[in-house]
Write a protein that holds these residues in place. Structure first.
Motif, short mmCIF file in Angstrom:
data_model
loop_
_atom_site.label_atom_id
_atom_site.label_comp_id
_atom_site.label_asym_id
_atom_site.label_seq_id
_atom_site.Cartn_x
_atom_site.Cartn_y
_atom_site.Cartn_z
N GLY A 43 0.83 -1.20 0.00
CA GLY A 43 0.00 0.00 0.00
C GLY A 43 0.86 1.24 0.00
N GLN A 44 0.23 2.37 0.13
CA GLN A 44 0.98 3.62 0.14
C GLN A 44 0.18 4.70 0.85
OE1 GLN A 44 1.64 5.01 -3.87
NE2 GLN A 44 -0.52 4.89 -4.43
N PHE A 45 0.85 5.77 1.25
CA PHE A 45 0.18 6.95 1.76
C PHE A 45 1.04 8.15 1.44
CE2 PHE A 45 2.57 5.27 5.44
CZ PHE A 45 3.31 6.38 5.84
N VAL A 46 0.44 9.33 1.51
CA VAL A 46 1.15 10.57 1.25
C VAL A 46 1.11 11.43 2.50
CG1 VAL A 46 0.65 10.49 -1.21
CG2 VAL A 46 -0.90 11.73 0.32
N THR A 47 1.90 12.48 2.51
CA THR A 47 2.02 13.34 3.69
C THR A 47 0.66 13.83 4.17
OG1 THR A 47 4.20 14.07 2.93
CG2 THR A 47 3.12 15.41 4.60
N ASP A 48 -0.19 14.25 3.24
CA ASP A 48 -1.49 14.81 3.63
C ASP A 48 -2.41 13.77 4.25
OD1 ASP A 48 -0.74 17.31 2.80
OD2 ASP A 48 -1.75 17.21 0.87
N ASP A 49 -2.14 12.48 4.05
CA ASP A 49 -2.96 11.43 4.66
C ASP A 49 -2.72 11.33 6.16
OD1 ASP A 49 -4.10 10.64 2.24
OD2 ASP A 49 -2.48 9.21 1.83
N LEU A 50 -1.53 11.75 6.61
CA LEU A 50 -1.18 11.61 8.02
C LEU A 50 -1.89 12.67 8.85
CD1 LEU A 50 2.68 11.00 7.66
CD2 LEU A 50 0.90 9.30 8.13
N PRO A 51 -2.23 12.33 10.08
CA PRO A 51 -2.95 13.29 10.92
C PRO A 51 -2.09 14.48 11.31
CG PRO A 51 -2.29 11.37 12.21
CD PRO A 51 -2.00 11.05 10.78
#
Length: 461
Positions: A43-51
């Motif tokens: 999977g993946q995530f980006v900076t804006d996904d983090l709280p």
């Protein structure tokens, strides 16, 4: 051994961009950490996904650090602060969201060494004092079934229910905490980083007393080693062969915990010197030297690696433990070519470093076929010493991926959910597991930032 095919690739997987490693850019195979994203093949995530969080601590990272690293730094601080609790014992760090206010000596100590000693010195001092107060109250008070008859100690069975021990003291009995000596390394490290909080008399008095009252019964003069569990490996868990009794787990001689005893002796030699006790300092130095020789003689395998442990009957296991290997290098028990030989064949992959190599039994279980990010961090720090390479980019990527959990049950939401540093990584799946806002995982991220010289220790937001 098929499960190890994907793990035998240290030479290729651990290569990171030396040009940008200080900013935590890493790309190797499926594990990719960029300035604003993380992907790992699952999977993946980006900076804006983090709280977005607002920790009380005002220490920040350097201006040219990547956006995702800066955000994870704030989350690490926030995770740590979520674990700071106050009760009748005082104020101290708990271990993770799922562990409430239990007093875990090893969690507090390892988290302190990894990063909290540098970033939260006052809170660490209070926490370490709490561990000694609790241990002093407990002594050898245990449940009936936790008495280890082979150890000549002042056992005091106060209940038939071992759960009552935790309920009464908020901590495990000494039978489940035979790596208690780790606190001495933590205090020594704290005082070196922040001498303004140092209380050398308290430290030396408690260290000496603990050795005499708590640890001495576990020393076996026949081979010069201490009987003890493998540090952090819960007794009668899957971190031990199937069928091991409680006694089997604590009467063995582990490399990891014997290395902690060595480090403790070196630390107390220094503390005695600080307390103007030169003869006692020499005595601790002599004890440390003798233990070091015993470790090299009894626990080093013919090829130069270190055994997971020698069992209670004297059989040396062919398996290795990532913390045992790491501590032998970090503490200088082996140096130079010997250190490189000790650690070189231990595998890692895009999910981390397995706790045990090869796995025990059928290769399952969270204390067997798993990588724990705080262990990865100690291991990679040792590997940097052994071969002179920079693994901070790889280390940061491993820690970053623990922000994204693949669990979806109710417990996960209660314990941290997506966007906090999680506890463990089962192998070979690589799925994120366990408690969120885990103290020593968050501290491990601080460690890698400190190692990479990204932390502005003297500036505020």
């Amino acid at each position: 051994m098929k499960k190890y095919i994907q793990l035998v690739m240290l030479g290729s997987l651990l290569i990171s961009s030396s040009t940008h490693s200080q900013k935590f850019l890493y790309e190797n195979g499926p594990l990719v950490l960029k300035a604003n994203s993380l992907e790992d093949g699952l999977g993946q995530f980006v900076t804006d996904d983090l709280p977005n969080v607002n920790p009380k601590n005002t220490i920040v990272l350097k201006a040219d650090t990547t956006p995702i690293t800066k955000k994870m730094w704030n989350i690490a601080l926030h995770d740590v602060e979520l674990n700071l609790i106050t009760n009748d014992y005082g104020t101290y760090f708990a271990a993770g969201r799922r562990y409430t206010d239990r007093v875990y000596v090893r969690d507090i100590s390892f988290a302190g060494i990894l990063g909290l000693n540098a970033i939260y010195p006052q809170e660490m001092m209070k926490s370490l004092r709490v561990t000694r107060d609790v241990v002093e109250k407990m002594g050898y008070k245990v449940s009936t079934k936790e008495v280890i008859k082979e150890i000549d100690a002042p056992w005091d069975a106060i209940t038939d229910d071992k759960l009552q021990i935790m309920a009464q003291f908020k901590s495990n009995s000494i039978t489940r905490r035979t790596d208690d000596v780790v606190w001495i390394w933590a205090v020594d490290d704290l005082f070196k980083i922040h001498p303004e909080v140092a209380d050398w008399q308290w430290f030396y008095t408690n260290g000496k007393s603990n050795f005499e009252a708590l640890y001495a019964p576990w020393f076996d003069k026949t081979d010069g080693l201490y009987r003890c569990q493998n540090t952090f490996q819960d007794i009668q868990s899957d971190g031990y062969p199937e069928g091991y009794s409680q006694a089997d787990c604590v009467l063995l001689k582990s490399t990891s915990t014997n290395c902690l005893y060595y480090k403790a002796m070196v630390s107390l030699a220094n503390a005695a010197k600080k307390c103007n006790l030169p003869e006692e300092s020499k005595a601790w130095t002599a004890r440390a030297k003798a233990l070091k020789m015993a470790i090299l003689k009894e626990l080093r395998l013919p090829e130069g690696t270190f055994t997971y442990y020698k069992d209670r009957y004297g059989k040396v296991m062919p398996n290795q433990h990532n913390l045992g290997t790491a501590f032998a290098v970090l503490f200088g028990i082996v140096e130079g070519k010997a250190a490189k030989k000790a650690i070189d064949n231990y595998p890692s992959n895009q999910y981390g470093t397995p706790l045990i190599y090869p796995y025990l039994g059928d290769g399952t279980g969270d204390h067997n076929a798993a990588a724990w990010p705080f262990c990865d961090t100690f291991f990679l720090q040792a590997k940097e010493i052994a071969d002179g390479k920079d693994y901070t980019g790889y280390n940061a990527a491993l820690l970053a991926r623990t922000m994204g959990t693949k669990l979806s049950d109710k417990r996960d939401k209660e314990w941290g959910g997506f966007g906090s540093f999680h506890e463990k990584v089962p192998l070979p799946s690589g799925l994120i597991s366990g408690s969120g806002s885990q103290l020593w995982t968050s501290a491990a991220f601080m460690n890698v930032c400190l190692r990479a010289n990204l932390v502005e220790l003297n500036t505020k937001k």
